[in-house]
Design a protein around this motif. Sequence first.
Motif, mmCIF file in Angstrom:
data_model
loop_
_atom_site.group_PDB
_atom_site.id
_atom_site.type_symbol
_atom_site.label_atom_id
_atom_site.label_comp_id
_atom_site.label_asym_id
_atom_site.label_seq_id
_atom_site.Cartn_x
_atom_site.Cartn_y
_atom_site.Cartn_z
ATOM 1 N N LEU A 1 0.854 -1.191 0.000
ATOM 2 C CA LEU A 1 0.000 0.000 0.000
ATOM 3 C C LEU A 1 0.885 1.235 0.000
ATOM 4 C CD1 LEU A 1 -2.936 1.007 0.284
ATOM 5 C CD2 LEU A 1 -2.583 0.937 2.739
ATOM 6 N N LEU A 2 0.791 2.039 -1.036
ATOM 7 C CA LEU A 2 1.629 3.219 -1.185
ATOM 8 C C LEU A 2 0.773 4.464 -1.249
ATOM 9 C CD1 LEU A 2 4.006 1.905 -3.916
ATOM 10 C CD2 LEU A 2 4.390 2.018 -1.492
ATOM 11 N N SER A 3 1.391 5.591 -1.012
ATOM 12 C CA SER A 3 0.690 6.871 -1.107
ATOM 13 C C SER A 3 1.381 7.765 -2.112
ATOM 14 C CB SER A 3 0.703 7.585 0.247
ATOM 15 O OG SER A 3 0.050 6.829 1.207
ATOM 16 N N PRO A 4 0.608 8.434 -2.984
ATOM 17 C CA PRO A 4 1.228 9.463 -3.812
ATOM 18 C C PRO A 4 1.706 10.599 -2.925
ATOM 19 C CG PRO A 4 -0.866 8.801 -4.732
ATOM 20 C CD PRO A 4 -0.756 8.186 -3.371
ATOM 21 N N THR A 29 8.704 21.823 0.377
ATOM 22 C CA THR A 29 7.729 21.192 1.259
ATOM 23 C C THR A 29 7.327 19.849 0.670
ATOM 24 O OG1 THR A 29 5.647 21.509 2.429
ATOM 25 C CG2 THR A 29 5.706 22.276 0.185
ATOM 26 N N ALA A 30 6.809 18.984 1.473
ATOM 27 C CA ALA A 30 6.260 17.729 0.971
ATOM 28 C C ALA A 30 5.042 17.378 1.797
ATOM 29 C CB ALA A 30 7.308 16.611 1.086
ATOM 30 N N ALA A 31 4.007 16.926 1.169
ATOM 31 C CA ALA A 31 2.778 16.581 1.869
ATOM 32 C C ALA A 31 2.273 15.249 1.350
ATOM 33 C CB ALA A 31 1.728 17.665 1.650
ATOM 34 N N ALA A 32 1.947 14.348 2.226
ATOM 35 C CA ALA A 32 1.450 13.030 1.830
ATOM 36 C C ALA A 32 -0.024 13.130 1.455
ATOM 37 C CB ALA A 32 1.631 12.041 2.971
ATOM 38 N N VAL A 33 -0.405 12.347 0.469
ATOM 39 C CA VAL A 33 -1.783 12.287 0.029
ATOM 40 C C VAL A 33 -2.241 10.840 0.172
ATOM 41 C CG1 VAL A 33 -3.328 12.647 -1.937
ATOM 42 C CG2 VAL A 33 -1.298 14.049 -1.681
ATOM 43 N N ALA A 34 -3.439 10.637 0.671
ATOM 44 C CA ALA A 34 -3.948 9.278 0.812
ATOM 45 C C ALA A 34 -4.324 8.728 -0.553
ATOM 46 C CB ALA A 34 -5.163 9.275 1.721
ATOM 47 N N GLY A 35 -4.033 7.460 -0.780
ATOM 48 C CA GLY A 35 -4.391 6.837 -2.052
ATOM 49 C C GLY A 35 -3.673 5.522 -2.201
ATOM 50 N N ARG A 36 -4.102 4.715 -3.178
ATOM 51 C CA ARG A 36 -3.470 3.426 -3.400
ATOM 52 C C ARG A 36 -2.907 3.379 -4.811
ATOM 53 N NH1 ARG A 36 -7.923 -0.652 -0.786
ATOM 54 N NH2 ARG A 36 -7.766 0.200 1.295
ATOM 55 N N VAL A 37 -1.679 2.914 -4.901
ATOM 56 C CA VAL A 37 -1.046 2.724 -6.202
ATOM 57 C C VAL A 37 -0.211 1.462 -6.152
ATOM 58 C CG1 VAL A 37 -0.980 5.157 -6.858
ATOM 59 C CG2 VAL A 37 0.877 4.218 -5.545
ATOM 60 N N SER A 68 5.826 35.938 -0.082
ATOM 61 C CA SER A 68 4.391 35.787 -0.296
ATOM 62 C C SER A 68 4.009 34.374 0.108
ATOM 63 C CB SER A 68 4.033 35.999 -1.764
ATOM 64 O OG SER A 68 4.253 37.330 -2.142
ATOM 65 N N ARG A 69 2.715 34.160 0.323
ATOM 66 C CA ARG A 69 2.206 32.823 0.671
ATOM 67 C C ARG A 69 1.225 32.392 -0.410
ATOM 68 N NH1 ARG A 69 0.817 32.105 6.484
ATOM 69 N NH2 ARG A 69 2.991 31.485 6.438
ATOM 70 N N TYR A 70 1.406 31.165 -0.870
ATOM 71 C CA TYR A 70 0.505 30.563 -1.846
ATOM 72 C C TYR A 70 -0.373 29.560 -1.118
ATOM 73 C CZ TYR A 70 -1.231 28.180 -5.970
ATOM 74 O OH TYR A 70 -2.048 27.656 -6.931
ATOM 75 N N GLU A 71 -1.697 29.626 -1.322
ATOM 76 C CA GLU A 71 -2.634 28.671 -0.727
ATOM 77 C C GLU A 71 -3.595 28.209 -1.806
ATOM 78 O OE1 GLU A 71 -3.660 29.594 3.643
ATOM 79 O OE2 GLU A 71 -3.525 31.552 2.653
ATOM 80 N N ASP A 72 -3.875 26.919 -1.813
ATOM 81 C CA ASP A 72 -4.748 26.373 -2.846
ATOM 82 C C ASP A 72 -5.244 24.993 -2.417
ATOM 83 O OD1 ASP A 72 -6.096 26.188 -5.251
ATOM 84 O OD2 ASP A 72 -4.303 26.403 -6.499
ATOM 85 N N GLN A 73 -6.087 24.409 -3.256
ATOM 86 C CA GLN A 73 -6.574 23.041 -3.104
ATOM 87 C C GLN A 73 -6.076 22.254 -4.312
ATOM 88 O OE1 GLN A 73 -8.605 21.735 -0.540
ATOM 89 N NE2 GLN A 73 -8.137 23.670 0.454
ATOM 90 N N LEU A 74 -5.538 21.065 -4.070
ATOM 91 C CA LEU A 74 -5.042 20.212 -5.147
ATOM 92 C C LEU A 74 -5.932 18.993 -5.289
ATOM 93 C CD1 LEU A 74 -1.246 20.282 -4.287
ATOM 94 C CD2 LEU A 74 -2.484 21.733 -5.894
ATOM 95 N N SER A 75 -6.052 18.482 -6.503
ATOM 96 C CA SER A 75 -6.829 17.265 -6.751
ATOM 97 C C SER A 75 -6.100 16.078 -6.151
ATOM 98 C CB SER A 75 -7.010 17.051 -8.251
ATOM 99 O OG SER A 75 -7.758 18.096 -8.811
ATOM 100 N N THR A 76 -6.841 15.164 -5.584
ATOM 101 C CA THR A 76 -6.264 13.952 -5.012
ATOM 102 C C THR A 76 -6.331 12.825 -6.042
ATOM 103 O OG1 THR A 76 -8.407 13.382 -4.048
ATOM 104 C CG2 THR A 76 -6.847 14.550 -2.635
ATOM 105 N N PRO A 77 -5.563 11.766 -5.839
ATOM 106 C CA PRO A 77 -5.589 10.633 -6.775
ATOM 107 C C PRO A 77 -6.934 9.917 -6.737
ATOM 108 C CG PRO A 77 -3.690 10.513 -5.315
ATOM 109 C CD PRO A 77 -4.571 11.593 -4.804
ATOM 110 N N LYS A 78 -7.232 9.191 -7.799
ATOM 111 C CA LYS A 78 -8.452 8.383 -7.833
ATOM 112 C C LYS A 78 -8.410 7.385 -6.685
ATOM 113 C CE LYS A 78 -9.198 8.742 -12.752
ATOM 114 N NZ LYS A 78 -9.250 8.070 -14.027
ATOM 115 N N GLY A 79 -9.540 7.190 -6.066
ATOM 116 C CA GLY A 79 -9.627 6.246 -4.951
ATOM 117 C C GLY A 79 -9.415 6.883 -3.591
ATOM 118 N N SER A 80 -9.063 8.161 -3.536
ATOM 119 C CA SER A 80 -8.869 8.845 -2.260
ATOM 120 C C SER A 80 -10.224 9.163 -1.636
ATOM 121 C CB SER A 80 -8.100 10.149 -2.441
ATOM 122 O OG SER A 80 -6.802 9.893 -2.871
#
Length: 166
Positions: A1-4, A29-37, A68-80
Amino acid sequence: LLSPILLVAAAATRSPGLLNRRAMLSVTTAAAVAGRVAPSLAAEPATFAQRFSVSGNISPLPPLGQYSRYEDQLSTPKGSNALSLPVRFDFPQQLLQIGRSLGGIQFVDGSSGLKIYVLRASLPGTSLAETPKKWFGEAIFSPDGQIAREGVEIDAYKVTSAKELE
């Protein structure tokens, strides 16, 4: 079970300008995203992390004129479980955002050519904390990855550290 994983990488063009150490550290920076690959031993090439929103929010930080600070929402992988993932990072104010219409996040310093990318790659079968720093370099600077596709010539690279940030 891996995470993107989402990565912010800085890559200089052939004539890189110099930013101070604090500026460079503030954009990584690095941020973990839930998902299966599927598991993989080799690093998969990193590609743009796609925005979930139409555009991100950029706001100046005190003292004015430096960061400056950048803030946004990113798409998650399929299955998240979640539809989007929040992302926030600080960067030197002299950088300008480019490529918004493509759905990715990247900035450039017009005077030096320094570019900052928000990228995504699948972990190699380990947790984020256990992933070797060599893997980050292979994923980010892969000849098949987004940075190479952007036309950046990479003669050599060195990953000095890889750590999880809050």
